[in-house]
Design an enzyme around this catalytic site. Structure first.
Site, PDB file in Angstrom:
ATOM      1  N   TYR A  81     -81.308   9.098  44.259  1.00  0.00           N
ATOM      2  CA  TYR A  81     -81.537   7.656  44.333  1.00  0.00           C
ATOM      3  C   TYR A  81     -82.913   7.313  44.905  1.00  0.00           C
ATOM      4  O   TYR A  81     -83.413   6.212  44.709  1.00  0.00           O
ATOM      5  CB  TYR A  81     -80.452   6.962  45.186  1.00  0.00           C
ATOM      6  CG  TYR A  81     -79.052   7.019  44.596  1.00  0.00           C
ATOM      7  CD1 TYR A  81     -78.843   7.463  43.295  1.00  0.00           C
ATOM      8  CD2 TYR A  81     -77.947   6.631  45.338  1.00  0.00           C
ATOM      9  CE1 TYR A  81     -77.572   7.527  42.759  1.00  0.00           C
ATOM     10  CE2 TYR A  81     -76.669   6.687  44.801  1.00  0.00           C
ATOM     11  CZ  TYR A  81     -76.489   7.144  43.503  1.00  0.00           C
ATOM     12  OH  TYR A  81     -75.218   7.201  42.976  1.00  0.00           O
ATOM     13  N   LYS A 108     -73.452  21.446  43.394  1.00  0.00           N
ATOM     14  CA  LYS A 108     -73.438  21.906  41.999  1.00  0.00           C
ATOM     15  C   LYS A 108     -74.427  23.075  41.943  1.00  0.00           C
ATOM     16  O   LYS A 108     -75.420  23.064  41.201  1.00  0.00           O
ATOM     17  CB  LYS A 108     -73.854  20.729  41.098  1.00  0.00           C
ATOM     18  CG  LYS A 108     -73.685  20.950  39.624  1.00  0.00           C
ATOM     19  CD  LYS A 108     -72.242  20.920  39.161  1.00  0.00           C
ATOM     20  CE  LYS A 108     -72.159  21.260  37.686  1.00  0.00           C
ATOM     21  NZ  LYS A 108     -70.824  21.625  37.221  1.00  0.00           N
ATOM     22  N   ASP A 154     -67.605  19.020  40.276  1.00  0.00           N
ATOM     23  CA  ASP A 154     -66.664  18.720  39.189  1.00  0.00           C
ATOM     24  C   ASP A 154     -65.250  19.150  39.587  1.00  0.00           C
ATOM     25  O   ASP A 154     -64.273  18.431  39.359  1.00  0.00           O
ATOM     26  CB  ASP A 154     -67.100  19.359  37.856  1.00  0.00           C
ATOM     27  CG  ASP A 154     -67.758  20.712  38.027  1.00  0.00           C
ATOM     28  OD1 ASP A 154     -67.913  21.161  39.172  1.00  0.00           O
ATOM     29  OD2 ASP A 154     -68.109  21.338  37.006  1.00  0.00           O
ATOM     30  N   ASP A 188     -71.399   9.228  46.582  1.00  0.00           N
ATOM     31  CA  ASP A 188     -71.167   7.875  46.080  1.00  0.00           C
ATOM     32  C   ASP A 188     -69.926   7.875  45.193  1.00  0.00           C
ATOM     33  O   ASP A 188     -69.012   7.053  45.339  1.00  0.00           O
ATOM     34  CB  ASP A 188     -72.411   7.456  45.267  1.00  0.00           C
ATOM     35  CG  ASP A 188     -72.428   5.971  44.976  1.00  0.00           C
ATOM     36  OD1 ASP A 188     -71.516   5.269  45.420  1.00  0.00           O
ATOM     37  OD2 ASP A 188     -73.365   5.521  44.286  1.00  0.00           O
ATOM     38  N   ASP A 234     -65.702   6.739  46.289  1.00  0.00           N
ATOM     39  CA  ASP A 234     -64.930   5.716  45.577  1.00  0.00           C
ATOM     40  C   ASP A 234     -63.633   6.301  45.047  1.00  0.00           C
ATOM     41  O   ASP A 234     -62.591   5.649  45.063  1.00  0.00           O
ATOM     42  CB  ASP A 234     -65.739   5.132  44.406  1.00  0.00           C
ATOM     43  CG  ASP A 234     -66.532   3.901  44.843  1.00  0.00           C
ATOM     44  OD1 ASP A 234     -66.776   3.761  46.065  1.00  0.00           O
ATOM     45  OD2 ASP A 234     -66.904   3.089  43.983  1.00  0.00           O
TER      46      ASP A 234
END
Ligand code: NAD
Length: 355
Positions: free
Chosen positions: A140, A190, A222, A246, A250
């Protein structure tokens, strides 16, 4: 005496913050603290008054405080503004100004709300996990980022970048948090594909040696997104970088049944830290007395613990929330087991009473 920057914001922000204030005032009386509340404008309310979502006066007020309690910002009235002027910029501006690089989001399923979870009861069990998300680095914020067109081909790009130091400091926060919980950290990355993830893993392993009482494991992102749904009870603290955090936070939030229940803390190297409910300003229910104040009240409880070291008071607030739910009190967003449907202020009163 502790000074608290009190930034209510827009929509249901002021409504839920009023209940958090009631709770803190009760904690003052019961536990012998003294809190000094300093109110400042943020978001749409600040745009209306000063033309910007995070006025200099609000930043100064926060600089002078020990902790920041933030309600919520945003609303249709300001939706047409350019991205730099949007109410949500207030929160990003505060995170940046105060170097708040670690975002802590607990996801707890209170036993009386088990049937509100989209996950089957036998799988969800006693969900109680904490996501520690790196907040100021990664995809980001990495540069270069942009968009260009050459010879009719349009390309867009972002850069994922992490320094050792950025990984180290957030890892320390995760291991320290785990020491006060079930002493397990799952570091999510990852590393099979990304160079940043390989550095992440290397640094986290090094930091883990300083916390021999905490067990470290690694998981690909994943797989983690899948494990959160099939076996969420395996997690204690999940440590991860910005973008993965992020998404996973959620996902874990929705496991608990209502967005109106979830608090958060953003920590850095020095005070003030920032505490806020994870929900937004909920313009659809603002002014109707239907907002659930629990996320904001639990954010205040996190403030007691992380900024003021007041674990006993923090636990008393959490226990009062649990008791209110156990005894059937529900705001209208919680669709399950309602004995008594109560308004925002009534829920605040019940919790205050149980403290
Ligand atoms: P939202 O979280 O405000 O609302 C989503 C849904 O959940 C709505 O139906 C709302 O009524 C409900 N809800 C949220 N909090 C609740 C509570 N405490 N009690 C009962 N119900 C609750 O998200 P949204 O609708 O996507 O966004 C509304 C505004 O909030 C937008 O302007 C958005 O940009 C802003 N926003 C702000 C923040 C923040 O201040 N940190 C975070 C997210 C969204």
């Amino acid at each position: 005496m502790y000074k608290i920057a009190f930034l209510a914001g827009d929509g249901i922000g002021p409504e839920v913050m009023a209940e958090a204030k009631k709770v803190l005032k009760t904690v003052e009386k019961k536990f012998g603290f003294k809190f000094d509340f300093h109110e400042g404008l943020v978001g749409g309310a600040a745009i209306d008054a000063y033309g910007v979502p995070l006025p200099e006066s609000t930043v100064k007020l926060c600089e002078d405080c020990d902790a920041i309690l933030f309600g919520a910002v945003g609303g249709q009235k300001w939706d047409a503004l350019s991205s730099q002027l949007r109410p949500e910029k207030a929160i990003l501006g505060l995170r940046k100004h105060f170097g708040l690089y670690a975002n802590l989001r607990p996801a707890i399923l209170f036993p009386p709300l088990v049937s509100a979870s989209p996950i089957k009861q036998e799988i969800i069990g006693n969900l109680d996990l904490l996501i520690v998300r790196e907040l100021t680095g990664g995809l980001y914020f990495g540069t270069p980022k942009g968009r260009e067109e050459t010879g009719g081909v349009v390309r867009a790009f972002d850069t994922m970048i992490y320094t050792e130091e950025e990984i180290k400091r957030v890892a320390h926060i995760a291991f320290k948090a785990a020491q006060n919980r079930k002493k397990r950290v799952t570091s999510v990355d990852k590393a099979n594909v990304l160079a940043t993830s390989r550095l992440w893993r290397e640094v986290v392993e090094r930091i883990a040696k300083e916390y021999p009482d905490v067990e470290l494991s690694h998981m690909y992102v994943d797989n983690c997104s899948m494990q959160l749904v099939v076996n969420p009870g395996q997690f204690d603290v999940i440590l991860t970088e910005n973008t993965f955090g992020d998404i996973l936070s959620d996902e874990s939030a929705v496991l608990t049944g209502s967005i109106g229940m979830l608090p958060s803390a953003s920590l850095g190297d020095k005070k003030p830290y920032l505490y806020e409910p994870t929900h937004g300003s909920a313009p659809d229910i603002a002014g109707t007395g239907r907002a659930n104040p629990i996320a904001c009240i639990l954010s205040a409880a996190m403030m007691l613990e992380y900024s003021f070291g007041a674990s006993e008071a923090s636990n008393a607030v959490k226990q009062a929330v649990t008791r209110a739910l156990d005894e059937g009190y529900r705001t209208s967003d919680i669709k399950t087991g309602a004995g008594k449907v109560v308004s925002t202020t009534e829920m605040g009163d019940v919790i205050v009473n149980f403290i």
